[in-house]
Design a protein around this motif. Structure first.
Motif, PDB file in Angstrom:
ATOM      1  N   GLU A  21     -20.938 -18.160 -31.002  1.00  0.00           N
ATOM      2  CA  GLU A  21     -20.263 -16.888 -31.279  1.00  0.00           C
ATOM      3  C   GLU A  21     -21.109 -15.721 -30.791  1.00  0.00           C
ATOM      4  N   LEU A  22     -20.431 -14.717 -30.216  1.00  0.00           N
ATOM      5  CA  LEU A  22     -21.086 -13.520 -29.698  1.00  0.00           C
ATOM      6  C   LEU A  22     -20.651 -12.303 -30.497  1.00  0.00           C
ATOM      7  N   PRO A  23     -21.523 -11.285 -30.638  1.00  0.00           N
ATOM      8  CA  PRO A  23     -21.105 -10.055 -31.318  1.00  0.00           C
ATOM      9  C   PRO A  23     -19.952  -9.397 -30.552  1.00  0.00           C
ATOM     10  N   CYS A  24     -18.980  -8.900 -31.262  1.00  0.00           N
ATOM     11  CA  CYS A  24     -17.813  -8.257 -30.643  1.00  0.00           C
ATOM     12  C   CYS A  24     -18.230  -6.930 -30.013  1.00  0.00           C
ATOM     13  N   ASP A  25     -17.962  -6.757 -28.746  1.00  0.00           N
ATOM     14  CA  ASP A  25     -18.312  -5.527 -28.039  1.00  0.00           C
ATOM     15  C   ASP A  25     -17.299  -4.412 -28.291  1.00  0.00           C
ATOM     16  N   HIS A  26     -16.082  -4.776 -28.628  1.00  0.00           N
ATOM     17  CA  HIS A  26     -15.025  -3.773 -28.813  1.00  0.00           C
ATOM     18  C   HIS A  26     -15.264  -2.898 -30.040  1.00  0.00           C
ATOM     19  N   CYS A  27     -15.811  -3.488 -31.113  1.00  0.00           N
ATOM     20  CA  CYS A  27     -15.995  -2.738 -32.369  1.00  0.00           C
ATOM     21  C   CYS A  27     -17.468  -2.573 -32.735  1.00  0.00           C
ATOM     22  N   ASN A  28     -18.373  -2.786 -31.807  1.00  0.00           N
ATOM     23  CA  ASN A  28     -19.821  -2.737 -32.062  1.00  0.00           C
ATOM     24  C   ASN A  28     -20.238  -3.710 -33.163  1.00  0.00           C
ATOM     25  N   LEU A  87      -9.402   3.572 -40.854  1.00  0.00           N
ATOM     26  CA  LEU A  87      -9.926   2.444 -40.101  1.00  0.00           C
ATOM     27  C   LEU A  87      -8.985   1.252 -40.232  1.00  0.00           C
ATOM     28  N   GLU A  88      -9.026   0.383 -39.230  1.00  0.00           N
ATOM     29  CA  GLU A  88      -8.272  -0.868 -39.293  1.00  0.00           C
ATOM     30  C   GLU A  88      -9.146  -1.969 -38.689  1.00  0.00           C
ATOM     31  N   GLU A  89      -8.765  -3.199 -38.938  1.00  0.00           N
ATOM     32  CA  GLU A  89      -9.537  -4.317 -38.405  1.00  0.00           C
ATOM     33  C   GLU A  89      -9.467  -4.320 -36.878  1.00  0.00           C
ATOM     34  N   CYS A  90     -10.541  -4.746 -36.274  1.00  0.00           N
ATOM     35  CA  CYS A  90     -10.611  -4.844 -34.812  1.00  0.00           C
ATOM     36  C   CYS A  90      -9.590  -5.871 -34.329  1.00  0.00           C
ATOM     37  N   PRO A  91      -8.773  -5.523 -33.333  1.00  0.00           N
ATOM     38  CA  PRO A  91      -7.764  -6.471 -32.863  1.00  0.00           C
ATOM     39  C   PRO A  91      -8.349  -7.663 -32.103  1.00  0.00           C
ATOM     40  N   VAL A  95     -12.235  -0.495 -36.338  1.00  0.00           N
ATOM     41  CA  VAL A  95     -11.989   0.487 -35.281  1.00  0.00           C
ATOM     42  C   VAL A  95     -11.156   1.621 -35.867  1.00  0.00           C
ATOM     43  N   VAL A  96     -11.092   2.736 -35.160  1.00  0.00           N
ATOM     44  CA  VAL A  96     -10.278   3.873 -35.581  1.00  0.00           C
ATOM     45  C   VAL A  96      -8.805   3.467 -35.491  1.00  0.00           C
ATOM     46  N   ALA A  97      -8.042   3.680 -36.554  1.00  0.00           N
ATOM     47  CA  ALA A  97      -6.650   3.236 -36.597  1.00  0.00           C
ATOM     48  C   ALA A  97      -5.794   3.942 -35.549  1.00  0.00           C
ATOM     49  N   ALA A  98      -6.001   5.227 -35.335  1.00  0.00           N
ATOM     50  CA  ALA A  98      -5.155   5.993 -34.431  1.00  0.00           C
ATOM     51  C   ALA A  98      -5.420   5.645 -32.960  1.00  0.00           C
ATOM     52  N   ALA A  99      -6.693   5.482 -32.597  1.00  0.00           N
ATOM     53  CA  ALA A  99      -7.042   5.298 -31.189  1.00  0.00           C
ATOM     54  C   ALA A  99      -7.417   3.865 -30.845  1.00  0.00           C
ATOM     55  N   GLY A 100      -7.822   3.085 -31.822  1.00  0.00           N
ATOM     56  CA  GLY A 100      -8.248   1.719 -31.551  1.00  0.00           C
ATOM     57  C   GLY A 100      -9.614   1.634 -30.917  1.00  0.00           C
ATOM     58  N   GLU A 101     -10.420   2.684 -31.050  1.00  0.00           N
ATOM     59  CA  GLU A 101     -11.750   2.729 -30.463  1.00  0.00           C
ATOM     60  C   GLU A 101     -12.807   2.507 -31.533  1.00  0.00           C
ATOM     61  N   ALA A 102     -13.960   2.040 -31.118  1.00  0.00           N
ATOM     62  CA  ALA A 102     -15.080   1.842 -32.033  1.00  0.00           C
ATOM     63  C   ALA A 102     -15.695   3.196 -32.389  1.00  0.00           C
ATOM     64  N   LEU A 103     -16.204   3.288 -33.597  1.00  0.00           N
ATOM     65  CA  LEU A 103     -16.916   4.488 -34.029  1.00  0.00           C
ATOM     66  C   LEU A 103     -18.386   4.378 -33.647  1.00  0.00           C
TER      67      LEU A 103
END
Length: 105
Positions: A34-41, A16-20, A46-54
């Motif tokens: 402030e709003l909840p980040c939609d990219h990382c739920n 895992l890596e921090e959400c960009p 996020v997944v380090a290889a794909a950059g997608e949320a789990l």
């Protein structure tokens, strides 16, 4: 490659890596608040290889595995191993009377 059926015997650790977008803060700056980040739920990871949320259930499992690993590492750092001549004095070598520690002093 062997064909397997059913789930794996051990759960795989996903890097895992921090959400960009939110930079691990779990929230993004809105116009007024402030709003909840939609990219990382709103997890900050996020997944380090794909950059997608789990998925949330997978995220809980992965974060728990990371926490357990960090706790084991902290315990190892709290109990440093003695080295050199000091090592003979730290534990029991069971050479004394009744299986006690004998240092030769």
């Amino acid at each position: 490659m062997r064909k397997r059926h059913g789930p794996a015997f051990k759960k795989a650790v996903i890097e895992l890596e921090e959400c960009p977008l939110c930079r691990g803060r779990t929230v993004t700056k809105g116009v007024f608040y402030e709003l909840p980040c939609d990219h990382c739920n709103a997890s900050g990871w996020v997944v380090a290889a794909a950059g997608e949320a789990l998925a949330l259930d997978e995220l809980v499992t992965q974060l728990s595995m990371r926490l357990q690993s960090a706790r084991r590492r902290i315990e190892q750092l709290r109990k440093p191993e003695a080295r050199g001549p000091e090592a003979g004095y730290q534990g029991s070598n069971r050479r004394g009377a009744g299986g006690t520690n004998y240092t030769g002093d």
